[in-house]
Motif scaffolding. Structure first.
Motif, PDB file in Angstrom:
ATOM      1  N   LYS A 234      30.834  55.523  31.250  1.00  0.00           N
ATOM      2  CA  LYS A 234      30.073  55.851  32.420  1.00  0.00           C
ATOM      3  C   LYS A 234      28.594  55.540  32.399  1.00  0.00           C
ATOM      4  CE  LYS A 234      33.115  60.007  33.310  1.00  0.00           C
ATOM      5  NZ  LYS A 234      33.351  61.251  33.445  1.00  0.00           N
ATOM      6  N   VAL A 235      28.078  55.045  33.554  1.00  0.00           N
ATOM      7  CA  VAL A 235      26.687  54.625  33.851  1.00  0.00           C
ATOM      8  C   VAL A 235      26.186  55.771  34.405  1.00  0.00           C
ATOM      9  CG1 VAL A 235      25.195  53.100  34.643  1.00  0.00           C
ATOM     10  CG2 VAL A 235      27.235  52.142  33.774  1.00  0.00           C
ATOM     11  N   ILE A 236      25.195  56.655  33.886  1.00  0.00           N
ATOM     12  CA  ILE A 236      24.610  57.448  34.489  1.00  0.00           C
ATOM     13  C   ILE A 236      23.092  57.032  34.932  1.00  0.00           C
ATOM     14  CG2 ILE A 236      23.305  59.634  33.958  1.00  0.00           C
ATOM     15  CD1 ILE A 236      25.490  60.045  31.785  1.00  0.00           C
ATOM     16  N   GLU A 237      22.971  57.293  36.605  1.00  0.00           N
ATOM     17  CA  GLU A 237      21.482  56.851  36.933  1.00  0.00           C
ATOM     18  C   GLU A 237      20.498  57.877  36.643  1.00  0.00           C
ATOM     19  OE1 GLU A 237      20.968  54.028  38.759  1.00  0.00           O
ATOM     20  OE2 GLU A 237      22.925  53.370  38.244  1.00  0.00           O
ATOM     21  N   PRO A 238      19.239  57.402  36.303  1.00  0.00           N
ATOM     22  CA  PRO A 238      18.027  58.337  36.036  1.00  0.00           C
ATOM     23  C   PRO A 238      18.004  59.329  37.508  1.00  0.00           C
ATOM     24  CG  PRO A 238      17.239  56.035  36.525  1.00  0.00           C
ATOM     25  CD  PRO A 238      19.033  56.067  36.240  1.00  0.00           C
ATOM     26  N   ILE A 239      17.666  60.545  37.183  1.00  0.00           N
ATOM     27  CA  ILE A 239      17.130  61.247  38.262  1.00  0.00           C
ATOM     28  C   ILE A 239      15.662  60.857  38.903  1.00  0.00           C
ATOM     29  CG2 ILE A 239      16.901  63.716  38.840  1.00  0.00           C
ATOM     30  CD1 ILE A 239      18.595  64.348  36.553  1.00  0.00           C
ATOM     31  N   LYS A 240      15.715  60.401  40.076  1.00  0.00           N
ATOM     32  CA  LYS A 240      14.434  60.035  40.426  1.00  0.00           C
ATOM     33  C   LYS A 240      13.688  61.030  41.439  1.00  0.00           C
ATOM     34  CE  LYS A 240      15.917  55.240  40.117  1.00  0.00           C
ATOM     35  NZ  LYS A 240      16.233  54.040  40.794  1.00  0.00           N
TER      36      LYS A 240
ATOM     37  N   LYS B 283      14.028  67.537  34.900  1.00  0.00           N
ATOM     38  CA  LYS B 283      14.167  66.462  35.600  1.00  0.00           C
ATOM     39  C   LYS B 283      14.589  66.802  36.991  1.00  0.00           C
ATOM     40  CE  LYS B 283      13.481  63.375  32.667  1.00  0.00           C
ATOM     41  NZ  LYS B 283      12.506  62.218  32.888  1.00  0.00           N
TER      42      LYS B 283
END
Length: 116
Positions: free
Chosen positions: A4-10, A43
């Motif tokens: 799974k690719v986890i996107e950073p929390i922006k 985050k």
């Protein structure tokens, strides 16, 4: 097996202006929040001037020194500008004096050369 690719929390999910505001929200969401790590909580949620931490398993808020330092720096900005302006005036004055000394030194040398 697929990774799974986890996107950073922006962006923060929720921001709080005071610890009291966060406390009220936390009381309602305690079970959910206690399952998450403090890294993830920081985050996801932002409390102005504070960081979320856990000590002996108990969730707490700790003053964020980085934010305090930035506030001090930004509050001091007008006095820094004035100080820099004063320094610039001193530097200009010194440069002008040096130019006068150099010109007077070379004027005498140039006159001596012209008379020979």
């Amino acid at each position: 097996m697929e990774i799974k690719v986890i996107e950073p929390i922006k962006n923060y999910l929720k921001e709080f202006n005071t610890p009291v505001e966060f406390n009220l929200w936390y009381a309602k969401n305690k079970d959910e929040v206690d399952k998450l790590t403090t890294h993830k909580l920081n985050k996801m949620y932002h409390i102005v001037g504070y960081r979320i931490t856990k000590i002996k398993g108990e969730l707490m808020l700790k003053e964020d020194k980085k934010i305090k330092d930035e506030e001090i720096k930004s509050d001091d900005l007008p006095s820094k500008i004035i100080s820099l302006e004063n320094e610039i005036v001193k530097i200009k004055s010194t440069v002008n004096k040096l130019i006068e000394i150099i010109n007077s030194t070379f004027q005498g040398t140039i006159k001596d050369v012209d008379t020979e």
